[in-house]
Design a protein around this motif. Structure first.
Motif, PDB file in Angstrom:
ATOM      1  N   LYS A   1       0.064   8.288  11.406  1.00 32.20           N
ATOM      2  CA  LYS A   1       1.191   8.977  11.590  1.00 32.20           C
ATOM      3  C   LYS A   1       2.683   8.195  11.274  1.00 32.20           C
ATOM      4  O   LYS A   1       3.636   9.028  11.112  1.00 32.20           O
ATOM      5  CB  LYS A   1       1.336   9.975  12.738  1.00 32.20           C
ATOM      6  CG  LYS A   1       1.440   9.000  14.131  1.00 32.20           C
ATOM      7  CD  LYS A   1       1.303   9.754  15.226  1.00 32.20           C
ATOM      8  CE  LYS A   1       1.372   8.911  16.782  1.00 32.20           C
ATOM      9  NZ  LYS A   1       1.118   9.518  17.962  1.00 32.20           N
ATOM     10  N   SER A   2       2.641   7.073  11.714  1.00 31.33           N
ATOM     11  CA  SER A   2       3.786   6.367  11.379  1.00 31.33           C
ATOM     12  C   SER A   2       3.922   5.344  10.218  1.00 31.33           C
ATOM     13  O   SER A   2       5.006   4.643  10.138  1.00 31.33           O
ATOM     14  CB  SER A   2       4.212   5.279  12.769  1.00 31.33           C
ATOM     15  OG  SER A   2       2.965   4.556  12.945  1.00 31.33           O
ATOM     16  N   PHE A   3       2.861   5.532   9.485  1.00 29.96           N
ATOM     17  CA  PHE A   3       2.871   4.576   8.449  1.00 29.96           C
ATOM     18  C   PHE A   3       4.087   5.091   7.225  1.00 29.96           C
ATOM     19  O   PHE A   3       3.882   6.124   6.872  1.00 29.96           O
ATOM     20  CB  PHE A   3       1.588   4.505   7.745  1.00 29.96           C
ATOM     21  CG  PHE A   3       1.184   3.796   6.188  1.00 29.96           C
ATOM     22  CD1 PHE A   3       1.101   2.652   6.355  1.00 29.96           C
ATOM     23  CD2 PHE A   3       1.590   4.219   5.096  1.00 29.96           C
ATOM     24  CE1 PHE A   3       0.897   1.751   5.419  1.00 29.96           C
ATOM     25  CE2 PHE A   3       1.513   3.604   3.772  1.00 29.96           C
ATOM     26  CZ  PHE A   3       1.115   2.289   4.032  1.00 29.96           C
TER      27      PHE A   3
ATOM     28  N   ASP B   1      -3.010  -3.093  16.220  1.00 30.46           N
ATOM     29  CA  ASP B   1      -3.433  -1.592  16.490  1.00 30.46           C
ATOM     30  C   ASP B   1      -2.048  -0.612  16.438  1.00 30.46           C
ATOM     31  O   ASP B   1      -2.098   0.157  15.908  1.00 30.46           O
ATOM     32  CB  ASP B   1      -3.961  -1.549  17.931  1.00 30.46           C
ATOM     33  CG  ASP B   1      -5.467  -1.993  18.047  1.00 30.46           C
ATOM     34  OD1 ASP B   1      -6.202  -1.930  17.012  1.00 30.46           O
ATOM     35  OD2 ASP B   1      -5.820  -2.212  19.228  1.00 30.46           O
ATOM     36  N   GLY B   2      -1.014  -1.077  17.045  1.00 28.49           N
ATOM     37  CA  GLY B   2       0.292  -0.644  16.961  1.00 28.49           C
ATOM     38  C   GLY B   2       0.652  -0.269  15.585  1.00 28.49           C
ATOM     39  O   GLY B   2       1.425   0.795  14.980  1.00 28.49           O
TER      40      GLY B   2
ATOM     41  N   MET C   1       0.804  -1.211  -0.030  1.00 21.87           N
ATOM     42  CA  MET C   1       0.004   0.103   0.026  1.00 21.87           C
ATOM     43  C   MET C   1       0.812   1.236  -0.065  1.00 21.87           C
ATOM     44  O   MET C   1       1.697   1.343   0.999  1.00 21.87           O
ATOM     45  CB  MET C   1      -0.821  -0.058   1.240  1.00 21.87           C
ATOM     46  CG  MET C   1      -1.975  -0.997   1.422  1.00 21.87           C
ATOM     47  SD  MET C   1      -3.197  -1.205  -0.170  1.00 21.87           S
ATOM     48  CE  MET C   1      -3.801   0.552   0.114  1.00 21.87           C
ATOM     49  N   ALA C   2       0.713   2.257  -0.840  1.00 24.98           N
ATOM     50  CA  ALA C   2       1.485   3.456  -1.015  1.00 24.98           C
ATOM     51  C   ALA C   2       0.747   4.375  -0.002  1.00 24.98           C
ATOM     52  O   ALA C   2       1.716   5.170   0.639  1.00 24.98           O
ATOM     53  CB  ALA C   2       1.215   3.852  -2.592  1.00 24.98           C
ATOM     54  N   ASN C   3      -0.436   4.352   0.057  1.00 22.17           N
ATOM     55  CA  ASN C   3      -1.205   5.200   1.213  1.00 22.17           C
ATOM     56  C   ASN C   3      -1.759   4.516   2.208  1.00 22.17           C
ATOM     57  O   ASN C   3      -2.269   3.417   1.975  1.00 22.17           O
ATOM     58  CB  ASN C   3      -1.984   6.122   0.408  1.00 22.17           C
ATOM     59  CG  ASN C   3      -1.585   6.999  -0.606  1.00 22.17           C
ATOM     60  OD1 ASN C   3      -0.491   7.734  -0.581  1.00 22.17           O
ATOM     61  ND2 ASN C   3      -1.756   6.784  -1.744  1.00 22.17           N
TER      62      ASN C   3
END
Length: 335
Positions: free
Chosen positions: A194-196, A188-189, A118-120
């Protein structure tokens, strides 16, 4: 640097086409993501090897049927092969697929090749999309097909296979603390926007697959159940897996492919090797058409790694239960 040199050496390794089992003319195989890339090439090999029945699992029936038509023409086997719809973004689709699997007279191997980069950032079923596709739905399919694999092993006196396609990117040193450093539930983590990062999340999903495979194998001795569960790395190849990545990442991948990539057909040989391999591959990591447990780093196999493995396992089962697709592990692991 040694890991870089090892990667280059691996990529330049001449991969043989694995020798099929002697009973392949009686065997049934399922290949997911079978209409393109590794899955397509793996399917072609199974046709050429005279497998009795090959089920091509594809998200798009139209694309699957087009691929099947081409394979039949190329291999001169016009009456072999069938396309079953399977959408790994939908656990309900996995369940419907598994229900059809239960109607088979036998199943010799599930080659779980389908996956996504996944790019996004995108959420589905309460978690990030690639976690759903590559881990949760893929393992749900593995769980649901186990009874048929166990039944087939017992009924026909063969060893059947549950082969999950993973990636060597999961074994890089920078991956060491990506899972054990998480607080709370693993899924969940790893589902925080924001950290993807695409080129971190994909290896994360593949690491989770490896850990789940190792745990599942530990609960299913081949001597008792007859099912070999393993994880296989096709290597760095030309494929459509990067179709969703961003422009800059795609440029880098394109340059690396020119220098080092295998063809999808060469990569598919690894899938076949794992799906034909013996008990020595149970719970193991396969790559370069061999069992390569020596490539699995100590941080996966040591006590800390085993603790992380059990944690991932429990969180996976809890996640499946949460979304309404509970797994009765006791039933699967009791002979």
């Amino acid at each position: 640097m040694p890991r870089v040199f090892g990667f280059i050496k691996d990529q330049r390794t001449n991969l043989p086409v694995p020798k099929p089992p002697t009973n392949i003319a009686d065997a049934t195989y399922i290949v997911t993501g079978a209409n393109s890339g590794f899955g397509l090439e793996c399917t072609k090999h199974l046709f050429r090897m005279d497998a009795k029945r090959v089920i091509m699992a594809a998200r798009s029936r139209c694309k699957g049927e087009a691929a099947l038509t081409a394979i039949r023409r190329e291999t001169s086997r016009p009456n072999v092969g069938e396309v079953w719809e399977l959408d790994l973004t939908s656990p309900d689709s996995v369940e419907a697929f598994a229900k059809r699997v239960r109607t088979l007279d036998r199943l010799d191997a599930l080659i779980a090749n389908a996956g996504v980069v996944m790019a996004n950032f995108q959420m589905a079923e309460g978690i990030e999309m690639s976690l759903l596709v590559n881990v949760v739905s893929t393992m749900l399919l593995a769980f649901r097909t186990l009874p048929k694999l166990q039944e087939s092993a017992r009924k026909f006196g063969v060893q059947t296979h549950n082969t999950i396609v993973t990636s060597n990117s999961a074994l890089e040193s920078e991956m060491e603390h990506n899972i054990d450093s998480l607080q709370g539930d693993v899924f969940d983590g790893l589902s925080k926007e924001k950290s993807f990062k695409t080129m971190v999340q994909y290896p994360n999903t593949k690491l989770l697959e490896i850990l789940a495979v190792r745990q599942l194998a530990s609960l299913l001795p081949v001597s008792e159940f007859g099912v070999i569960v393993n994880a296989v790395n096709p290597g760095f190849c030309y494929s459509e897996l990067d179709r969703n990545v961003g422009t800059m990442a795609k440029v880098g991948i394109t340059v690396m492919r020119v220098l080092l990539a295998r063809t999808a057909e060469e990569g598919s040989r690894n899938l076949l090797q794992a799906a034909f391999a013996g008990p020595e591959s149970h719970g193991a990591y396969c790559s370069e058409c061999q069992v390569k447990e020596r490539d699995v780093p100590a941080w996966i196999t040591n006590d800390v790694g085993k603790t992380t493995q059990k944690r991932v396992w429990l969180d996976l089962l809890k996640r499946l239960d949460t979304i309404g697709h509970s797994i009765d592990i006791k039933a699967l692991t009791t002979k």
